[in-house]
Motif scaffolding. Structure first.
Motif, PDB file in Angstrom:
ATOM      1  N   ILE A 159       0.887  -1.344  -0.156  1.00  0.00           N
ATOM      2  CA  ILE A 159       0.132  -0.073   0.152  1.00  0.00           C
ATOM      3  C   ILE A 159       0.838   1.287   0.041  1.00  0.00           C
ATOM      4  O   ILE A 159       2.026   1.113   0.544  1.00  0.00           O
ATOM      5  CB  ILE A 159      -1.027  -0.075   1.360  1.00  0.00           C
TER       6      ILE A 159
ATOM      7  N   SER B 277      -6.741   2.134   4.128  1.00  0.00           N
ATOM      8  CA  SER B 277      -7.663   1.536   3.014  1.00  0.00           C
ATOM      9  C   SER B 277      -8.801   0.839   3.983  1.00  0.00           C
ATOM     10  O   SER B 277      -8.610   0.426   5.070  1.00  0.00           O
ATOM     11  CB  SER B 277      -6.798   0.468   2.213  1.00  0.00           C
TER      12      SER B 277
ATOM     13  N   VAL C 187      -3.002  -1.023   7.988  1.00  0.00           N
ATOM     14  CA  VAL C 187      -1.640  -0.711   7.678  1.00  0.00           C
ATOM     15  C   VAL C 187      -1.072  -1.519   8.912  1.00  0.00           C
ATOM     16  O   VAL C 187      -1.321  -0.922  10.093  1.00  0.00           O
ATOM     17  CB  VAL C 187      -1.248   0.949   7.537  1.00  0.00           C
TER      18      VAL C 187
ATOM     19  N   MET D 154       0.037  -3.691   4.001  1.00  0.00           N
ATOM     20  CA  MET D 154      -1.326  -3.571   4.447  1.00  0.00           C
ATOM     21  C   MET D 154      -2.038  -5.065   4.696  1.00  0.00           C
ATOM     22  O   MET D 154      -1.470  -6.080   3.770  1.00  0.00           O
ATOM     23  CB  MET D 154      -2.400  -2.898   3.430  1.00  0.00           C
TER      24      MET D 154
ATOM     25  N   GLN E 153      -4.772  -7.549   4.588  1.00  0.00           N
ATOM     26  CA  GLN E 153      -6.165  -7.453   4.228  1.00  0.00           C
ATOM     27  C   GLN E 153      -7.235  -8.185   5.285  1.00  0.00           C
ATOM     28  O   GLN E 153      -6.936  -9.137   5.616  1.00  0.00           O
ATOM     29  CB  GLN E 153      -6.157  -8.250   3.015  1.00  0.00           C
TER      30      GLN E 153
END
Length: 610
Positions: free
Chosen positions: A408, A414, A419, A425, A427
């Protein structure tokens, strides 16, 4: 109060000392001095400082500096002021450093505070000496050597038309005294009466009779009269103290010794500060709540200001009067802290304490764990089957290891993950596991095992079957055809795997096991997505399928690069097997697939069980 910078500051949440309790008591006595006035103390606890004041103190504490001010040391007293036989409930906050009352208030008579152990303890003797109770007992004939034992209970919610003072009710039992052991279990032998006592006068108000019928019988007991009824003619004991048990102890378990040669890893300070690893918190205790955690911190970072249990209610579902009153609020009615057992080394895995003798008996549970760990790229998956000495089976999955990450842009965040490092990052994702259960409940014969969905439903208040609105009913539905279901905690939905005909000799119900499905979140992918098409098993908590040799896979045998499930539970359900025994191949035992999952973010997975 300004703090001397060179002094060691006592913490505002430290336990009360005997000297502080004595000072607070003396201040209260002085305030109510007078002829014929007595005080009955119910509780004395630390009067916790205002949050704004305490927060300032805690900030300074964690920064390693001496706070400029500290909150006053205060004790909150709850007591009755007894004058000419009448009791006035009073709460007084005493500043023990100043030796003065900070505040005081009286409560209206309709407010009933919790019972004390002293009040509970008076109930049995008052009942046994009552002519009203003796008269009620003449309606029964007890076996030889049986003695009456009464459990005092909160009165519960009064009927709308009742205006009552401070009452208490009693649940009446008998104890087999033939073995001259006061710890004999009286709960094996209940009597069909409930005495009601006025706590202030220690006099019985009435003795309620209980209906003892079954399905289709009246909600109400027959009127007293006729020949005395013989009780417990066919009842047997249900003892749990070792010396009263008829069966020998198991002798094939070898000792397990757990030692800490270098001592414990945690430290408890004199002011109730507990430190372990990066955790730091303070333990308080109140008569109502029991243990309370204050200022819970990790790595000196606060997480929780105060953590406690605030209430527990136990409503019973029998609509026959007077059971509508049988609803205990164990915190507010009696105080869970007052009922807490003293800790004893090796005696707190499970124990039951006889409050009359203060003797505790312990039953230890042991588990045999069959476990394996698999490493798949970044993750470790732990799978365990736990079989315990009580006949229980726990199936557990755990995920650990390293989170799966993608790049990222640095400085960005996001909605699809967290993060975990600059430019990295983790998910959001789900872990959804399936467990396959092919039951053989007390038999290997095809068709002997039944699959039952059982739920608890409220009964609408009505004058015929539920006049007080507290009743609820158990609804059972046999799974007769392949299908699926979901967990439903609002109905306490469970799956019972039962033998079709064999009965438990005591309850008369079919023998079996209960499967409790976890109310975990199901697959979030849209039903039209490829993800959902490949794993439809993840769309429901429970699948019921007909047995076929070689059908072992919830998502089908071939999943690699498959666009959709083939031969999995969805396919099995769609063929429409019936779980009845008419001799055809389709009428085989049902198989249950249970689903559990972890939702993973950068903070780690949440462990679930099925």
């Amino acid at each position: 109060m300004t703090v001397d910078q060179g002094s060691k500051i006592p913490h505002p949440l430290r336990p009360l000392s005997p000297d502080e309790l004595s000072k607070a008591r003396d201040v209260a006595f002085k305030a109510h001095a007078g002829d014929g006035i007595a005080l009955f103390f119910r509780s004395a606890i630390v009067d916790e400082p205002k949050k704004t004041d305490l927060t300032e103190f805690l900030i300074a504490e964690h920064e390693g500096r001496i706070p400029e001010t500290i909150p006053p040391r205060q004790v909150r007293l709850l007591y009755d002021v007894i004058n000419n036989g009448k009791a006035q409930l009073t709460e007084t906050v005493v500043d023990v450093d100043a030796g003065a009352i900070h505040s005081s208030k009286e409560f209206e008579s309709r407010y009933q505070t919790s019972y004390t152990a002293h009040e509970f303890g008076q109930f049995q003797d008052a009942c046994m000496s009552s002519e009203m109770f003796k008269s009620a007992m003449e309606e029964f004939i007890l076996p030889e050597n049986f003695v009456v034992t009464i459990d005092p209970w909160p009165y519960g919610g009064p009927d709308p038309e009742e205006e009552i003072p401070r009452y208490m009710q009693g649940l009446v039992y008998a104890r087999d005294a033939s073995k001259n052991n006061i710890d004999s279990n009286h709960y094996s032998y209940p009597l069909p009466i409930i005495p009601i006592m006025d706590i202030a006068t220690k006099k019985l108000i009435r003795v309620d009779r209980l209906a003892t019928g079954g399905i289709g019988d009246s909600l109400y007991p027959p009127p007293p009269g006729g020949e005395p009824k013989k009780l417990f003619e066919n009842c047997g004991p249900a003892e749990y103290f070792p010396e009263l048990l008829d069966q020998p102890f198991r002798t094939d378990l070898k000792p397990i010794n757990v030692t800490q040669p270098e001592g414990a890893s945690f430290k408890v300070h004199s002011d109730n500060l507990v430190e372990w690893q990066k955790w730091r918190f303070r333990v308080g205790f109140t008569a109502r709540e029991g243990a309370v955690l204050h200022d819970v911190c990790y790595d000196n970072r606060p997480i929780i200001y105060r953590l406690s249990f605030s209430e527990m209610t136990v409503p019973y579902g029998d609509p026959r009067p007077p059971f509508q009153r049988k609803q205990a609020f164990d915190f507010g009615d009696g105080g869970i802290g007052r009922a807490a057992n003293n800790l004893k080394l090796g005696c707190d895995c499970w124990k039951h304490t006889n409050f009359r003798t203060n003797r505790a008996v312990v039953t230890r549970l042991r588990e045999l764990v069959v476990q394996f760990v698999a490493t798949l790229a970044n993750y470790e998956y732990v799978f365990a089957y736990k079989l315990d000495t009580a006949g229980g089976i726990t199936i557990e999955t755990r995920a650990t290891g390293i989170v799966s990450v993608v790049p990222i842009d640095e400085g960005k965040v996001s909605g699809y993950g967290n993060v975990v490092n600059p430019g990295v990052m983790a998910q959001n994702h789900q872990h959804i596991f399936a467990v396959r259960i092919d039951p053989a409940i007390d038999s290997y014969v095809t068709g002997d095992t039944a699959v039952i969905l059982e739920e608890s439903h409220p009964i609408p208040m009505n004058p015929e079957t539920n006049p007080h609105g507290n009743g609820y009913e158990i609804r059972r539905k046999r799974v007769e055809r392949a299908g699926f279901a979901d967990a439903e905690p609002l109905l306490n939905r469970v799956v019972r795997l039962e033998h079709s005909t064999k009965k438990n000799s005591i309850s008369g119900k079919n023998v079996g096991y209960k499967l409790v499905p976890s109310a975990t979140q199901l697959m979030l992918a849209d039903d039209k997505s490829v993800q959902a098409a490949r794993a439809p098993f993840a769309k429901h908590h429970l699948w019921f399928t007909g047995y076929r040799d070689g059908e072992l896979w919830a998502a089908g045998e071939f999943t690699n690069q498959a666009p959709r499930e083939e031969g999995g539970v969805k396919t099995m359900v769609e063929r429409g097997d019936w779980f009845v025994d008419d001799g055809s191949i389709d009428n085989a035992n049902g198989v249950v697939d249970g689903e559990a999952h972890d939702d993973d973010t950068a903070d780690g997975g949440k462990r679930k069980e099925e």
